[in-house]
Design a protein around this motif. Structure first.
Motif, short mmCIF file in Angstrom:
data_model
loop_
_atom_site.label_atom_id
_atom_site.label_comp_id
_atom_site.label_asym_id
_atom_site.label_seq_id
_atom_site.Cartn_x
_atom_site.Cartn_y
_atom_site.Cartn_z
N GLU A 69 0.84 -1.29 -0.09
CA GLU A 69 -0.08 -0.03 0.01
C GLU A 69 0.88 1.20 -0.05
O GLU A 69 1.85 1.25 0.77
N ASN A 70 0.80 2.03 -0.84
CA ASN A 70 1.41 3.32 -1.09
C ASN A 70 2.89 3.03 -1.58
O ASN A 70 3.63 4.03 -1.24
N ASN A 71 3.09 1.79 -1.72
CA ASN A 71 4.65 1.61 -1.90
C ASN A 71 4.69 1.06 -3.41
O ASN A 71 4.57 -0.18 -3.72
N ALA A 72 4.88 2.34 -4.52
CA ALA A 72 4.91 1.62 -5.78
C ALA A 72 6.03 0.70 -6.15
O ALA A 72 5.99 -0.09 -6.84
N PHE A 73 7.22 1.22 -5.58
CA PHE A 73 8.23 0.34 -6.10
C PHE A 73 8.27 -1.11 -5.77
O PHE A 73 8.65 -2.02 -5.97
N ALA A 74 7.71 -1.16 -4.28
CA ALA A 74 7.73 -2.59 -3.58
C ALA A 74 6.65 -3.51 -4.43
O ALA A 74 6.62 -4.55 -4.52
N SER A 75 5.58 -2.67 -4.69
CA SER A 75 4.62 -3.33 -5.62
C SER A 75 5.26 -3.92 -6.92
O SER A 75 4.73 -4.98 -7.23
N LEU A 76 6.00 -3.03 -7.52
CA LEU A 76 6.46 -3.34 -8.88
C LEU A 76 7.64 -4.41 -8.52
O LEU A 76 7.42 -5.64 -9.27
N GLN A 115 15.55 -6.63 -10.24
CA GLN A 115 14.41 -6.41 -8.96
C GLN A 115 14.35 -7.77 -8.15
O GLN A 115 13.89 -8.58 -8.16
N PRO A 116 15.60 -7.67 -7.26
CA PRO A 116 15.87 -9.02 -6.44
C PRO A 116 14.65 -9.03 -5.28
O PRO A 116 14.52 -7.76 -4.81
N ARG A 117 14.51 -10.18 -4.92
CA ARG A 117 13.49 -10.29 -3.79
C ARG A 117 13.95 -11.40 -2.99
O ARG A 117 14.11 -12.56 -3.00
N ASN A 118 14.24 -10.75 -1.55
CA ASN A 118 14.82 -11.70 -0.50
C ASN A 118 13.79 -11.93 0.51
O ASN A 118 13.12 -11.07 0.89
N LEU A 119 14.06 -13.18 0.97
CA LEU A 119 13.40 -13.64 2.45
C LEU A 119 14.49 -13.99 3.42
O LEU A 119 15.11 -15.09 3.27
N ILE A 147 18.28 -0.94 -9.49
CA ILE A 147 17.96 -1.88 -8.74
C ILE A 147 16.73 -1.49 -7.69
O ILE A 147 16.74 -0.61 -7.07
N ASN A 148 15.74 -2.32 -8.09
CA ASN A 148 14.69 -2.08 -7.30
C ASN A 148 14.26 -3.32 -6.45
O ASN A 148 13.71 -4.21 -6.69
N GLY A 149 14.95 -3.10 -5.05
CA GLY A 149 15.07 -4.62 -4.33
C GLY A 149 14.06 -4.53 -3.00
O GLY A 149 13.77 -3.41 -2.64
N CYS A 206 29.05 2.05 -8.25
CA CYS A 206 29.53 2.94 -9.30
C CYS A 206 28.41 3.86 -9.51
O CYS A 206 27.36 3.63 -9.35
N LYS A 207 28.92 4.60 -10.50
CA LYS A 207 27.98 6.10 -10.50
C LYS A 207 26.74 5.65 -11.41
O LYS A 207 25.67 6.02 -11.22
N ASN A 208 26.88 4.48 -12.19
CA ASN A 208 25.90 3.97 -13.14
C ASN A 208 24.57 3.30 -12.29
O ASN A 208 23.72 2.94 -12.86
N ILE A 209 24.96 3.03 -11.00
CA ILE A 209 23.78 2.37 -10.18
C ILE A 209 22.88 3.34 -9.61
O ILE A 209 23.38 4.38 -9.19
N ARG A 210 21.61 2.99 -9.84
CA ARG A 210 20.63 3.58 -9.25
C ARG A 210 19.67 2.44 -8.35
O ARG A 210 19.44 1.54 -8.76
N LYS A 211 19.66 2.71 -7.06
CA LYS A 211 19.07 1.87 -6.25
C LYS A 211 18.03 2.28 -5.32
O LYS A 211 17.83 3.42 -4.68
N ILE A 212 16.81 1.44 -5.21
CA ILE A 212 15.82 1.78 -4.48
C ILE A 212 15.60 0.28 -3.58
O ILE A 212 15.48 -0.78 -4.32
#
Lengths: 245, 454
Positions: free
Chosen positions: B155-162, B200-204, B231-233, B254-260
């Protein structure tokens, strides 16, 4: 060793030193006394290179080298040491690491190899004993939680470790009880030698009972208005400063 | 779409990719979860800066890029990728592992390459008390069935939903009851991409009753790579009764990485979750969402953050601590050193529910601006519905103490070194919380290293 000629300095628009002259030779101890606001601590700050002081006229040389052009750290490496009136607490910086860094910077400047950990510890132990500084304090964060007296004693310990040519003690006696004063004074007396010199800035004659100066100067309104021997301090204690104005 | 959402071609292409991911998923429950998450994502869209939670983290440049989406959950590691990963890991080990006292003595190693678990490059614990697998392989595991998808808030977390809709890789680690791992597990995530790529890694992580483990996460990519990697993890974390989990996330990309990244944890009675999120210069965009649910009584949670930022980097830490039951204790300590033109955000929320009497909740955020154009936004938010609690928060934004620098200089220490000493001292009370001595010295050295020239 130290030669101050016609020194004028100001903070912002306020002129604080107004043509000060002072010659200090190796082996000498000079006391500088004077009323509040005379410029005593300002003199210490100007010599150490504190940022907000601007020298407008005059010169200061240490063994012939112009120190006014130097950054504070360069002055320290050349052998100037200021014992602070209010030593700063820096939580997280360990006293011992700080000293090791400082000592090795100074040694490098003098063309010496950095000390090994073992040599450093040995030296640290000797100097702790010499100036009666508590080993427990050595390993703590720099001045953090130290009492007023402990801070002042730490200044003397640093002085012992760094072995400067010229040490300026800015009201090191203020706030010390009589026992602490004795310890600090004993430390300074042990560190006196033919090769170094001290400038003691103080309000009170009391300190001079323990550290006997060669000269006493009275600083008033930015200039030295009177110079005498150690007996001058007693006269000042009795008469105050008004008669000199 | 409302103005709180961004329109982007990525949004469109994701819709199409979703169909493929969904078709590939053979596990009914997971498939249903994906569909539901996709619905949520569709409704939310990518957040614009008009969305309060994203006010200072503009994701527009991130979602304007088109990425190759790794939709193939059965992806293999190619020979080339393996060789490249080996070289990168060797350098990384040179960088970090000697300080963990020789690689196979100080820590276990778990390597993933573009999300694919590499057994060949890993060194795993030989302990019957631990299960390590990919998330895909874990679907029939009771731990997966119990916790997967039940911890993270969509809920209200677009990236987590994605992420929930489209993840194709990730790790499943479960520590059985009463198992105490003798060394930390160091998870090295290698990201290689020839073109722009979205991962989009998903860990448990599940730590059962009385069990304890330390996990260190780092990621590496090829420094010469120009391709943008997003990276949308999401990591879901469960701590059962009296479980202890020390979780280190060392972010130096590195600079090319964007991470959420979203880490969300649920805790049971007497458990202790300690999170250390330390971000260093590198990655151009980092958003960390850390949410903890203290679902039972007498729980401890520690959130330690350090961000040393440089260049034009953005580092945004959002924390949420939910105290739901009595006698819980949470402690947040975030420290930032913001250099150059970089920007940092700290937003810390503490909720104390009506039942959560005798809660102790602390939050501290201290920031030092180290450049004329450096910027920080710090916002504590406390919502307290119980009446017998101790809560405090403090935020400071300042500069290095000039008088202290003068003091150090007056002893012969140069300006740059004086500043380094001061910064180390500033970071000291967070760094000292690291329980692994080698990791702590690594972090301290990294501070010195990154401060050079500033």
């Amino acid at each position: 060793m130290l030669s101050i000629k016609n020194l004028h300095a100001r903070v912002e628009d306020k002129e604080i030193l107004k043509g000060l002259n002072l010659e200090v030779k190796a082996g000498e101890v000079h006391a500088i006394m004077g009323p509040n606001g005379a410029g005593k601590s300002s003199l210490a700050s100007v010599l150490a290179g504190r940022e907000n002081y601007e020298v407008t006229e005059g010169s200061v040389t240490l063994d012939g080298k112009d120190i006014l052009e130097m950054a504070p750290e360069e002055r320290a490496r050349e052998g100037v040491f200021l014992a602070f009136q209010y030593p700063i607490e820096i939580p997280g910086v360990s006293n011992i690491n700080f000293l090791k860094t400082a000592l090795n910077e100074i040694r490098t400047h003098r063309g010496l190899d950095p000390m090994t950990a073992k040599e450093f510890l040995q030296k640290s132990k000797e100097k702790q004993a010499l100036v009666e500084f508590d080993a427990k304090l050595v390993n703590r964060s720099l001045n953090e939680g130290f009492s007023g007296g402990e801070k002042k004693r730490n200044e003397i310990f640093q002085l012992a470790m760094l072995e400067p040519k010229l040490a300026i003690l800015d009201e090191t006696d203020s706030g010390l009880d009589i026992d602490a004063l004795r310890i600090v004074s004993r430390g300074v007396n042990k560190l006196r030698s033919e090769n170094n010199a001290f400038i003691l800035i103080t309000h009170y004659q009391r300190l001079l009972d323990y550290i006997v100066p060669d000269y006493v100067h009275v600083l008033s309104d930015g200039k030295i208005v009177k110079t005498g021997g150690k007996e001058l301090a007693l006269e000042l204690e009795e008469k105050g400063y008004d008669w000199l104005k | 779409m409302t103005t709180k959402q961004l329109e982007s071609p990525l949004y469109e292409s994701l819709q199409a990719q979703f169909e493929i991911v969904s078709l590939q998923d053979q596990h009914e429950a997971t498939k249903a979860y994906r569909a539901q998450a996709m619905e949520t994502f569709r409704a939310l869209g990518f957040p614009s800066i008009k969305n309060e939670e994203w006010r200072f983290a503009n994701v527009l440049p991130l979602v304007k890029t088109t990425y190759e989406v790794s939709a193939d959950k059965n992806a293999q590691i190619s020979e080339d990728a393996l060789a490249q990963a080996k070289a990168l890991i060797a350098a990384h080990k040179e960088d970090i592992l000697p300080k963990l006292k020789g690689e196979e003595k100080g820590a276990y190693r778990l390597v993933t390459i573009n999300g694919v678990f590499s057994k060949e490059l890993s060194f795993l614990p030989d302990n019957a008390g631990i299960t390590i697998s990919t998330i895909g392989e874990a679907v029939d595991h009771p731990g997966y069935q119990e916790y997967f998808g039940k911890i993270v808030t969509l809920e209200n977390n677009a990236f987590a939903s994605l992420n929930s809709a489209m993840f194709t890789d990730g790790l499943f680690i479960e520590l059985k009851a009463n198992t105490v791992l003798d060394m930390p597990i160091h998870i090295i995530k290698v990201k290689l991409a020839s073109g722009n790529a979205l991962f989009q890694p998903r860990n448990l992580f599940i730590v059962r009753k009385n069990a304890q483990m330390d996990v260190i996460e780092t990621y590496i990519s090829d420094a010469d790579n120009e391709a943008a990697i997003l990276i949308n993890g999401v990591s879901e974390i469960a701590l059962e009764e009296n479980a202890h989990f020390f979780h280190y996330d060392i972010q130096k990309g590195c600079k090319n990485i964007r991470k959420i990244q979203r880490n969300e944890a649920v805790q049971q009675k007497h458990s202790n979750y300690s999170n250390y999120t330390f971000t260093f210069p590198g990655s151009s965009f980092t958003r960390n969402n850390l949410t903890i649910h203290l679902n039972d009584e007498a729980i401890e949670s520690h959130l330690y953050g350090l961000y040393l930022t440089a260049g034009e980097q953005l580092v945004d830490n959002h924390t949420e601590v939910h105290h739901k039951k009595p006698n819980g204790e949470s402690n947040q300590l975030y420290k930032g050193i913001i250099m150059d033109k970089s920007k940092a955000v700290f937003n810390g929320k503490i909720y104390v529910y009506e039942d959560a009497q005798k809660t102790n909740a602390f939050q501290q955020s201290n920031n030092v601006l180290f450049g004329e154009q450096a910027m920080v936004h710090a916002k504590p938010q406390l919502e307290i519905f119980a009446d017998d609690v101790k809560c405090s928060h403090g935020t400071t934004i300042g500069q290095l103490n000039k008088e202290a620098i003068f003091y150090l200089k007056s002893r012969g220490i140069g300006e740059e070194q004086a500043k380094q000493l001061m910064v180390k001292a500033f970071a000291f009370d967070v760094a000292e919380k690291i329980k692994i001595p080698a990791l702590r010295s690594y972090v301290e050295e990294m501070i010195t290293e990154e401060m050079k020239g500033h």
